[in-house]
Design a protein around this motif. Sequence first.
Motif, PDB file in Angstrom:
ATOM      1  N   TYR A 370       0.862  -1.183   0.000  1.00 31.74           N
ATOM      2  CA  TYR A 370       0.000   0.000   0.000  1.00 31.74           C
ATOM      3  C   TYR A 370       0.894   1.227   0.000  1.00 31.74           C
ATOM      4  O   TYR A 370       2.103   1.147   0.276  1.00 31.74           O
ATOM      5  CB  TYR A 370      -0.926   0.007   1.219  1.00 31.74           C
ATOM      6  CG  TYR A 370      -0.201  -0.044   2.551  1.00 31.74           C
ATOM      7  CD1 TYR A 370       0.176   1.133   3.212  1.00 31.74           C
ATOM      8  CD2 TYR A 370       0.106  -1.262   3.160  1.00 31.74           C
ATOM      9  CE1 TYR A 370       0.846   1.092   4.428  1.00 31.74           C
ATOM     10  CE2 TYR A 370       0.774  -1.314   4.370  1.00 31.74           C
ATOM     11  CZ  TYR A 370       1.143  -0.132   5.002  1.00 31.74           C
ATOM     12  OH  TYR A 370       1.807  -0.181   6.193  1.00 31.74           O
ATOM     13  N   ARG A 371       0.313   2.368  -0.267  1.00 34.38           N
ATOM     14  CA  ARG A 371       1.027   3.638  -0.256  1.00 34.38           C
ATOM     15  C   ARG A 371       0.540   4.468   0.919  1.00 34.38           C
ATOM     16  O   ARG A 371      -0.662   4.661   1.089  1.00 34.38           O
ATOM     17  CB  ARG A 371       0.793   4.404  -1.564  1.00 34.38           C
ATOM     18  CG  ARG A 371       1.528   5.741  -1.662  1.00 34.38           C
ATOM     19  CD  ARG A 371       1.238   6.384  -3.015  1.00 34.38           C
ATOM     20  NE  ARG A 371       1.973   7.642  -3.191  1.00 34.38           N
ATOM     21  CZ  ARG A 371       1.535   8.840  -2.827  1.00 34.38           C
ATOM     22  NH1 ARG A 371       0.331   8.949  -2.240  1.00 34.38           N
ATOM     23  NH2 ARG A 371       2.260   9.923  -3.020  1.00 34.38           N
ATOM     24  N   ASP A 373       0.668   8.144   2.850  1.00 36.37           N
ATOM     25  CA  ASP A 373       0.954   9.561   2.635  1.00 36.37           C
ATOM     26  C   ASP A 373       0.672  10.322   3.931  1.00 36.37           C
ATOM     27  O   ASP A 373      -0.479  10.451   4.341  1.00 36.37           O
ATOM     28  CB  ASP A 373       0.077  10.115   1.514  1.00 36.37           C
ATOM     29  CG  ASP A 373       0.411  11.575   1.182  1.00 36.37           C
ATOM     30  OD1 ASP A 373       1.265  12.162   1.867  1.00 36.37           O
ATOM     31  OD2 ASP A 373      -0.203  12.105   0.235  1.00 36.37           O
ATOM     32  N   ASP A 405      -4.928   2.561   2.010  1.00 35.57           N
ATOM     33  CA  ASP A 405      -3.708   2.417   2.813  1.00 35.57           C
ATOM     34  C   ASP A 405      -3.914   1.515   4.020  1.00 35.57           C
ATOM     35  O   ASP A 405      -3.138   1.550   4.971  1.00 35.57           O
ATOM     36  CB  ASP A 405      -3.182   3.790   3.261  1.00 35.57           C
ATOM     37  CG  ASP A 405      -4.219   4.625   4.012  1.00 35.57           C
ATOM     38  OD1 ASP A 405      -5.349   4.141   4.203  1.00 35.57           O
ATOM     39  OD2 ASP A 405      -3.886   5.764   4.395  1.00 35.57           O
ATOM     40  N   SER A 432       9.577  -0.771   3.533  1.00 41.21           N
ATOM     41  CA  SER A 432       9.065   0.465   2.968  1.00 41.21           C
ATOM     42  C   SER A 432      10.083   1.042   1.990  1.00 41.21           C
ATOM     43  O   SER A 432      11.269   0.684   2.013  1.00 41.21           O
ATOM     44  CB  SER A 432       8.786   1.476   4.095  1.00 41.21           C
ATOM     45  OG  SER A 432       8.435   2.739   3.571  1.00 41.21           O
ATOM     46  N   SER A 433       9.636   1.961   1.151  1.00 43.12           N
ATOM     47  CA  SER A 433      10.555   2.672   0.261  1.00 43.12           C
ATOM     48  C   SER A 433      11.368   3.714   1.017  1.00 43.12           C
ATOM     49  O   SER A 433      12.342   4.247   0.487  1.00 43.12           O
ATOM     50  CB  SER A 433       9.769   3.353  -0.867  1.00 43.12           C
ATOM     51  OG  SER A 433       8.820   4.267  -0.348  1.00 43.12           O
ATOM     52  N   THR A 519       5.341   7.320   1.071  1.00 37.91           N
ATOM     53  CA  THR A 519       6.064   6.145   0.596  1.00 37.91           C
ATOM     54  C   THR A 519       5.596   5.825  -0.806  1.00 37.91           C
ATOM     55  O   THR A 519       4.430   6.013  -1.154  1.00 37.91           O
ATOM     56  CB  THR A 519       5.798   4.929   1.504  1.00 37.91           C
ATOM     57  OG1 THR A 519       4.407   4.607   1.441  1.00 37.91           O
ATOM     58  CG2 THR A 519       6.188   5.213   2.930  1.00 37.91           C
ATOM     59  N   SER A 520       6.515   5.352  -1.632  1.00 32.66           N
ATOM     60  CA  SER A 520       6.090   4.858  -2.938  1.00 32.66           C
ATOM     61  C   SER A 520       5.441   3.492  -2.790  1.00 32.66           C
ATOM     62  O   SER A 520       4.575   3.111  -3.570  1.00 32.66           O
ATOM     63  CB  SER A 520       7.280   4.775  -3.894  1.00 32.66           C
ATOM     64  OG  SER A 520       8.279   3.911  -3.382  1.00 32.66           O
ATOM     65  N   ARG A 521       5.854   2.769  -1.732  1.00 34.78           N
ATOM     66  CA  ARG A 521       5.218   1.478  -1.440  1.00 34.78           C
ATOM     67  C   ARG A 521       5.702   0.983  -0.090  1.00 34.78           C
ATOM     68  O   ARG A 521       6.881   1.040   0.227  1.00 34.78           O
ATOM     69  CB  ARG A 521       5.563   0.432  -2.509  1.00 34.78           C
ATOM     70  CG  ARG A 521       4.908  -0.929  -2.279  1.00 34.78           C
ATOM     71  CD  ARG A 521       5.257  -1.887  -3.415  1.00 34.78           C
ATOM     72  NE  ARG A 521       4.772  -3.234  -3.177  1.00 34.78           N
ATOM     73  CZ  ARG A 521       3.545  -3.661  -3.443  1.00 34.78           C
ATOM     74  NH1 ARG A 521       2.668  -2.808  -3.939  1.00 34.78           N
ATOM     75  NH2 ARG A 521       3.178  -4.910  -3.216  1.00 34.78           N
TER      76      ARG A 521
END
Length: 531
Positions: A370-371, A373, A405, A432-433, A519-521
């Motif tokens: 998930y992303r 934000d 998310d 995480s990214s 995060t981008s992912r």
Amino acid sequence: MNLTSHLLQRMLRLPPPLTRDLTVERGLRVPMRDGAVLLADRWTPATGGDGLPTALIRVPYGRSGTTAAPMVRPLAERGFQVLIQSSRGTFGSDGPFDPLRREREDGLDTLDWVIEQRWFGESMVLVGASYSGFTQWAVADAAPPQVKAMIPGVSESALTLDFLHGDAFSLETPFVWGVQVAGQERRFGMLRQMLGGKKVQRALRTLPLNQADAAVLGHPYDYIQNMLVHDADAPFWRDLDHRQRVADITVPVSSVGGWYDIFLPGQLRDHRALQDAGRSPVRLTVGPWAHISMGVGHTYTAEALDFGLALARGEQPAERAPVRLFVMGEDKWRDFPSWPPPGYEPQRFHLQPGGALAAEAPAESSPDGYRYDPADPTPAVGGVRMAFGEKAGRVDNTALEARPDVLTYTTAALDGDVEVIGDVSAEIFFRSSLPFADVFVRLCDVDADGRSANVCDGLISLTSADETSTAEVRMWPTAYRFKRGHRIRVQISSGAFPRYNRNPGTGEPRATATTLLPTSRSSTTRGTRRR
């Protein structure tokens, strides 16, 4: 008779009052060792009050009738004389109010003063919830022999510190409480707080956070500034931490907590310290309550009369098990010999492909992702909350689980009841990214109609999240029965804002962070959850 007090006593099923006719002696001056004077009010029966057991309540929220009567009147009508004292720097007591910091010295000085008064008999009981409970823990190991019992409700021996863990910073409660006490003595202070809940919630989004208190109060407030800067293990908080004293307490203790209370983990830690030290009698009662639920006040008042007053009179309290828990789902009170209760072996449930949850080890599969934000953080919904206008406890999680998310993992319909009583934790394999990320895990009960309600949860902050690692999440303890036909669900996300501070993803200090990185992912592999 005060209507609030009347309703309270009806719900408690208290013994009938010995009198309805009370006298209040206001503004008693209690000297402290440094020359400061703290103010107190003494509530007694109109006749025959001298010599009765004394219930001592020390509180920073004032001594007015609306504040004091629900706590004091049920006790003063049924065998106690009650002394309610304003903490240093509040409601006429000398000195600045430095929350929690002087309660040991001031509390011990107050005990010495009470014992010397002509109206004091032979015994005293310490009573009160939340901050007033902390004032009991702060002195109990050094209490004089005249103190026969303590009744702390929804409280613990290191009150602020469990909010301030560097790996799980609880923002909402200490901020909201700091705003409350900073403005409580202004005109219409309580009304302002009740009407200003939305303003406070907006302020929690302020960047940097060290300007959030000024957005509400018009000026910074030291307690809020300090909790943003100093983690729980910082030397700054040492004088507020009484955990090391608990095992030395010999005063009988009956503590009252709630499954959705902000202080429950610390309260259970304190109870276990007394239990492991062999102290007796020691009681624990935990109900289906959040911090400000009416049931908390009802129960600790009843314990003050049953447990505390009996001991103060040199009698034995009514016999009951050491631990009494409300088992949610079953919705029934049950008795146990200890905490955690014996006979509940750890059980593991594994995250499965396709959003399933099962006891079997998972098959190999790609991770779920998930992303996250922080500019649109995953919201806190129900659960462990203490803020005006925000619902705490069990709520419908349908809208939360529909967010992109939030991941969910759910068992098949249960063939039989499943009971969870004790500590709950989760192990999530996570990456995480960004190196800085949070993992929030929530346990839910999905009923036959598909409604998902939260049971318990917890969060941990990671600092090397860009590498796959095991996030070990300590969740709130619980007592819950998942009924046959229901399903067990686990949610995974990266936040519960504003209960927990949103992770900006940058590693900046929480007080001064200004940049929010999505995060981008974020991904979970087939991890495990245990209870």
